[in-house]
Structures are given as structure tokens and as C-alpha cells.
Design a protein around this motif. Sequence first.
Motif, mmCIF file in Angstrom:
data_model
loop_
_atom_site.group_PDB
_atom_site.id
_atom_site.type_symbol
_atom_site.label_atom_id
_atom_site.label_comp_id
_atom_site.label_asym_id
_atom_site.label_seq_id
_atom_site.Cartn_x
_atom_site.Cartn_y
_atom_site.Cartn_z
ATOM 1 N N THR A 45 45.831 -7.881 -43.912
ATOM 2 C CA THR A 45 46.908 -6.903 -43.955
ATOM 3 C C THR A 45 47.681 -6.980 -42.657
ATOM 4 O O THR A 45 47.102 -6.909 -41.574
ATOM 5 N N LYS A 46 48.971 -7.129 -42.761
ATOM 6 C CA LYS A 46 49.835 -7.286 -41.592
ATOM 7 C C LYS A 46 50.370 -5.955 -41.084
ATOM 8 O O LYS A 46 50.956 -5.892 -40.041
ATOM 9 N N PHE A 47 50.194 -4.884 -41.859
ATOM 10 C CA PHE A 47 50.763 -3.594 -41.492
ATOM 11 C C PHE A 47 49.731 -2.781 -40.734
ATOM 12 O O PHE A 47 48.733 -2.354 -41.286
ATOM 13 N N CYS A 48 49.989 -2.562 -39.442
ATOM 14 C CA CYS A 48 49.019 -1.848 -38.615
ATOM 15 C C CYS A 48 48.866 -0.406 -39.058
ATOM 16 O O CYS A 48 47.853 0.220 -38.791
ATOM 17 N N ARG A 49 49.866 0.154 -39.738
ATOM 18 C CA ARG A 49 49.799 1.547 -40.162
ATOM 19 C C ARG A 49 49.446 1.693 -41.639
ATOM 20 O O ARG A 49 49.566 2.772 -42.202
ATOM 21 N N GLN A 50 49.024 0.627 -42.257
ATOM 22 C CA GLN A 50 48.681 0.698 -43.672
ATOM 23 C C GLN A 50 47.518 1.661 -43.880
ATOM 24 O O GLN A 50 46.518 1.618 -43.170
ATOM 25 N N GLY A 51 47.676 2.564 -44.830
ATOM 26 C CA GLY A 51 46.625 3.514 -45.156
ATOM 27 C C GLY A 51 46.667 4.797 -44.351
ATOM 28 O O GLY A 51 45.881 5.703 -44.590
ATOM 29 N N TRP A 52 47.597 4.898 -43.387
ATOM 30 C CA TRP A 52 47.671 6.119 -42.579
ATOM 31 C C TRP A 52 47.978 7.329 -43.434
ATOM 32 O O TRP A 52 47.427 8.394 -43.221
ATOM 33 N N ASP A 53 48.887 7.174 -44.381
ATOM 34 C CA ASP A 53 49.271 8.317 -45.213
ATOM 35 C C ASP A 53 48.071 8.848 -45.989
ATOM 36 O O ASP A 53 47.828 10.056 -46.032
ATOM 37 N N GLU A 54 47.269 7.948 -46.560
ATOM 38 C CA GLU A 54 46.085 8.374 -47.313
ATOM 39 C C GLU A 54 45.077 9.065 -46.395
ATOM 40 O O GLU A 54 44.493 10.084 -46.755
ATOM 41 N N ARG A 55 44.870 8.506 -45.200
ATOM 42 C CA ARG A 55 43.921 9.124 -44.270
ATOM 43 C C ARG A 55 44.428 10.479 -43.788
ATOM 44 O O ARG A 55 43.657 11.417 -43.613
#
Length: 86
Positions: A45-55
Motif C-alpha cells: 500500500t502506497k498510501f501512508c494514511r490508508q485506513g485512518w478514516d476506519e480507525r
Amino acid sequence: MNTRLIRIGNSLGIVLPKKLLQQYRLTGEVNLQPTPEGVLLTPVTKFCRQGWDERFQHATTQNQVPESELLEGFPDEAFEDAEWQW
């Protein structure tokens, strides 16, 4: 599903079927992780902020961190509307 190891230069590799690559969204770079059962292959995954919204949603629904504290210190509208000089 069985496949054979093939020689690629001084290394060995495998050819993964297109359908399997599409199913697990594997393209470009992948991550190899050794496990007791074998090797786990996952997409990088290249997006360092991926999954922030879910967390964030999980943390606020579990009352771990009040939403007001997460936004504390962020600029208000007056800050955003102020005229900036460069």
C-alpha cells in the motif's frame, strides 16, 4: 492450486495466474512475509494514511478518544478566512 518453481536468473520464482492476481488486487510491488504456514503475499500500500478514516470511526464509536479532543487546536473559520500575505 499447485504450481512449479521456475528458474529466473540465479533465483527461483513462480507464475501467478491472472485471475488470482485480480482477485487479490496484486499489481506492481508486493510484500512477502514468512509465516509458520508458508509465505504470505500481500499488495504494497502506497498510501501512508490508508485506513485512518476506519480507525478514527472505530476509536470514536468505542469512546476511546472524544471527537472534540481530536479536533482540538485545529484552526477555526476565522483563521481560514483571514487574508494571507506572502
